[in-house]
Design an enzyme around this catalytic site. Sequence first.
Site, PDB file in Angstrom:
ATOM      1  CB  CYS A  26      -1.454   0.082   0.995  1.00 53.61           C
ATOM      2  SG  CYS A  26      -0.170  -0.302   2.910  1.00 53.61           S
ATOM      3  CG  HIS A 562      -4.451   5.290   4.866  1.00 51.18           C
ATOM      4  ND1 HIS A 562      -5.790   3.850   4.673  1.00 51.18           N
ATOM      5  CD2 HIS A 562      -3.235   4.427   3.973  1.00 51.18           C
ATOM      6  CE1 HIS A 562      -4.866   3.443   4.180  1.00 51.18           C
ATOM      7  NE2 HIS A 562      -3.837   3.290   4.130  1.00 51.18           N
TER       8      HIS A 562
END
Length: 643
Positions: A26, A562
């Site tokens: 990620c 995020h």
Amino acid sequence: MDFKQTARQIIQHLGGASNIDSVFHCITRLRFSLADNDKADRRALADIDGVMGVNLSGDQFQVIIGNKVTQVFRAIKEEVPALTASDKPATGDAEVKKRRNPVSLAFEIISGIFSPIIPAIAGAGILKGMLSLFVTLGWVVATNQTYQVMVAISDAVFYFMPMVLAFSAGLKFGANPYLSVALAATMFHPALATLFRSGEAISFAGLSISPVSYANSVIPIVLSVWVLSYVERFFNRTIPAAVRTMFSPLLSLMIVAPVMLIFIGPAGISVGNALSGGIIWLVDNMGPFAGIIVGGTLSIMIITGMHYVLVPIIINNITRLGYDPIKPIMFAANFGQAGAAFGVFLRSRSKKTKSLALSTSFSALMGVTEPAMYGINIRFKKPFAAALIGGAAGGCLAMTMGAKAYAYALAGLSGLPSLAGTGFVWALASMTLAFAVAAVLTVVLGFEEKSEQSPPATVEPSAPPAEPSGETVLPGSTLQAGVSPANINLSEQLYAPCSGQLTPLSELSDPVFADEVFGKGIAIVPLRGELVSPVNGRIGSIFATNHAITLESDSGAEVLIHIGIDTVKLNGRHFTRLVEDGQEVTIGQPLIHFDLEALIAAKVDPSVIVIVTNTDSYDDIELISDGQVDTRDAFLKLTAAAA
């Protein structure tokens, strides 16, 4: 950083290439699926240059890299070409769910339900403890009307605990949170309360309903909302869209509410009473030994996430019994971590280590132990052992002398009022003992401290100073061309990238964000699925699945946003990017659209996490908003480091 060397070391300490089934990344970490997690050397991995830490989430082994994750990922692919690796998860949701460890899943569920409500119960708990202390000291009488109003304020969240938990559990299980609250409200309706008080037998459609009180209860509503999530999903799938909004909630309530009152509620109350009874049995029969075990292992439980299991037990004890004997041991364990870090401060010869140890010791005293635990005590090993021994000593004293918590609060200095009452002096003594034992043991045992001196660099007189390249420094970094180093430390404000409820990072279920590994910041539980720019500046990078983005402001603040916890597993579904890498943006400009309802239905925490990744460039990062924020509200103040 030598990316190839880092990649080789990561592969080696993960147990070799043969132990790695697959890997993806990620925006901040490498996510490995290993054949055997036990073969991974976590300490050796954490010591690798460029590795910020490791984390085990379910069966997924995560190596935290930060902004350079893309380069390390590519180097790993080059080292092991046959390895299944991509910029996105190689497995679908079904396989991810199949791999989930049931115990880890249970911890995640408990954490996801109870962590969001901790600010409410902690704030009310401190007030409740203060009121108890005022009465004990004779500063106020219980008949005073102002006091009685304050009692109502402090006790309301505990009395109506099922309604608070209903909303949180609805979000976690994927049920409509408002429908969940409606289900909980049934427990408190005056008509039902009147029936319970009548003393007569109560039945519904011929089935008996037990006249139990649901005030302060914990377990019944959590189980009921879990059932509601399945019933509601069934009707949402089977009822035509034209009438679904009306009939799905109607049928769900008509089915689940009676089941709750007839079966789930009484069973949940019995389970809660059994848990409380078990704790009392433990105190009565294994007092000192129980304190040693819990106090000595609590920090290890925090590392594994098992401590979340204690939260509902503690809340249940306080609401059902009026007190809890476990919480004082948590105070002792935290003070043990603080004492060990303070011992490092006393023993260390490194100015940098002394400064870090002292600051993390203070944060542990305030109830936030992760910086001390991960940054100091585990790093030097022996201080962590000293902290465990200190926690065991304090826990033994607290349990032996009957220290109790009368409200839920953060296990630190700010939470001391929650211990006010019988055994208060012994609670203070247990914390003092834990701190002192851990500090003294750390000083006596010592620890191996690596020299901070680096070998002198070879300077080539003919080499001119490096000039800005005019290109992006790193693909995963927020640093962009054209940013003057002189601008990097200017003070500024960040503006809310979405509307919602502010939540401290420490309350997130992901320990990497909770421990501020990437820097300081805040989380926002969003009300709408739109993310906008918090700064005037430019886009650093947008992750391939569009769930994370980095930016750099014109003043040099590097910001990571995020969306959600573990949303990378959605493979980009429900996220739409509206900007591109390197694009100039202004405050309030839309960046990403995300389907909030779909995230909730997918049972992921939708919190929008905002982190200042160059935290060290600032003297202070201060929250300037409380509670709820609207898009474009100023909510973080960044104070420049002194020149």
